[in-house]
Design a protein around this motif. Structure first.
Motif, mmCIF file in Angstrom:
data_model
loop_
_atom_site.group_PDB
_atom_site.id
_atom_site.type_symbol
_atom_site.label_atom_id
_atom_site.label_comp_id
_atom_site.label_asym_id
_atom_site.label_seq_id
_atom_site.Cartn_x
_atom_site.Cartn_y
_atom_site.Cartn_z
ATOM 1 N N SER A 21 0.821 -1.074 0.095
ATOM 2 C CA SER A 21 -0.090 0.010 0.027
ATOM 3 C C SER A 21 0.920 1.094 0.101
ATOM 4 O O SER A 21 2.062 1.192 0.492
ATOM 5 N N CYS A 22 0.523 2.258 -0.560
ATOM 6 C CA CYS A 22 1.103 3.613 -0.486
ATOM 7 C C CYS A 22 -0.178 4.657 -0.412
ATOM 8 O O CYS A 22 -0.837 4.661 -1.094
ATOM 9 N N ALA A 23 0.137 5.315 0.848
ATOM 10 C CA ALA A 23 -0.759 6.349 1.303
ATOM 11 C C ALA A 23 -0.232 7.648 0.919
ATOM 12 O O ALA A 23 0.884 8.073 1.476
ATOM 13 N N SER A 25 -0.420 11.815 1.101
ATOM 14 C CA SER A 25 -0.697 12.939 1.856
ATOM 15 C C SER A 25 -1.011 14.401 0.982
ATOM 16 O O SER A 25 0.291 15.235 0.889
ATOM 17 N N ARG A 72 -6.135 1.529 -7.199
ATOM 18 C CA ARG A 72 -6.182 2.816 -6.303
ATOM 19 C C ARG A 72 -7.383 3.072 -5.926
ATOM 20 O O ARG A 72 -8.448 2.668 -6.380
ATOM 21 N N LYS A 76 -9.342 7.167 -0.515
ATOM 22 C CA LYS A 76 -8.480 6.748 0.780
ATOM 23 C C LYS A 76 -7.105 7.175 0.349
ATOM 24 O O LYS A 76 -6.182 7.233 1.095
ATOM 25 N N ASN A 77 -6.847 7.984 -0.861
ATOM 26 C CA ASN A 77 -5.630 8.519 -1.162
ATOM 27 C C ASN A 77 -4.540 7.622 -1.225
ATOM 28 O O ASN A 77 -3.503 7.835 -0.589
ATOM 29 N N THR A 78 -4.910 6.272 -1.649
ATOM 30 C CA THR A 78 -3.946 5.072 -1.683
ATOM 31 C C THR A 78 -3.973 4.374 -3.013
ATOM 32 O O THR A 78 -4.982 4.105 -3.635
ATOM 33 N N TYR A 80 -2.266 0.576 -4.614
ATOM 34 C CA TYR A 80 -1.993 -0.598 -4.017
ATOM 35 C C TYR A 80 -1.299 -1.460 -5.088
ATOM 36 O O TYR A 80 -1.452 -1.106 -6.438
#
Length: 119
Positions: A21-23, A25, A72, A76-78, A80
Motif C-alpha cells: 500500500s502507498c498512502a 498526503s 487505487r 483513501k488517497n492510496t 496498491y
C-alpha cells in the motif's frame, strides 16, 4: 508538496503473495498518476507498474504481467500493488511514486518497503 508512505512489505516464500500500500498526503490525489518501482541490491531501479488518476491507463513491466495488479482508491488517497506468485527475483525495495497526470517525470517518491522472497 506530497508525502508518500509505503507499507506491506515483508518476507514471503516463493509462490506466496503480498499486498503493498502507498498512502499519499495530498488533497488532490486524483490529479496524480501513480507508479510502483523496485530496486534490487546492486541493480538499478526499474519500473513495475503504473496507473492513471482515475484508475485507467494501467501498464506493467513484462516481468510482472499476470502476477501483479495495481489499483487505487482515490477516496483513501492510496494506491496498491497486489503481488501474487512471487519469485525470488522479485526481491527488492519497492517504491511508489507520483506525478501530475500531464507531466512525464515522477516528482514525489516514498521511502520504500522491502520485499524478500525466499526460495
Amino acid at each position: 508538496q506530497m508525502r508518500l508512505v509505503e507499507s506491506g512489505g515483508g518476507l514471503v516464500q516463493a509462490g506466496g503473495s503480498l499486498r503493498l500500500s502507498c498512502a499519499a498526503s495530498v488533497v488532490t490525489f486524483s490529479s496524480y498518476a501513480m507508479g510502483w518501482f523496485r530496486q534490487a541490491p546492486g541493480k538499478e531501479r526499474e519500473f513495475v507498474a503504473r496507473i492513471g488518476p482515475s484508475g485507467g491507463d494501467i501498464d506493467y513491466a513484462d516481468s510482472v504481467k499476470g502476477r501483479f495488479t495495481i489499483s487505487r482508491d482515490n477516496a483513501k488517497n492510496t494506491v496498491y500493488l497486489q503481488m501474487n506468485s512471487l519469485k525470488p527475483e522479485d526481491t527488492a525495495d519497492y517504491y511508489c511514486a507520483a506525478r501530475l497526470f500531464w507531466v512525464t517525470e515522477y516528482k514525489y517518491w516514498g521511502q520504500g518497503t522491502q520485499v524478500t522472497v525466499s526460495s
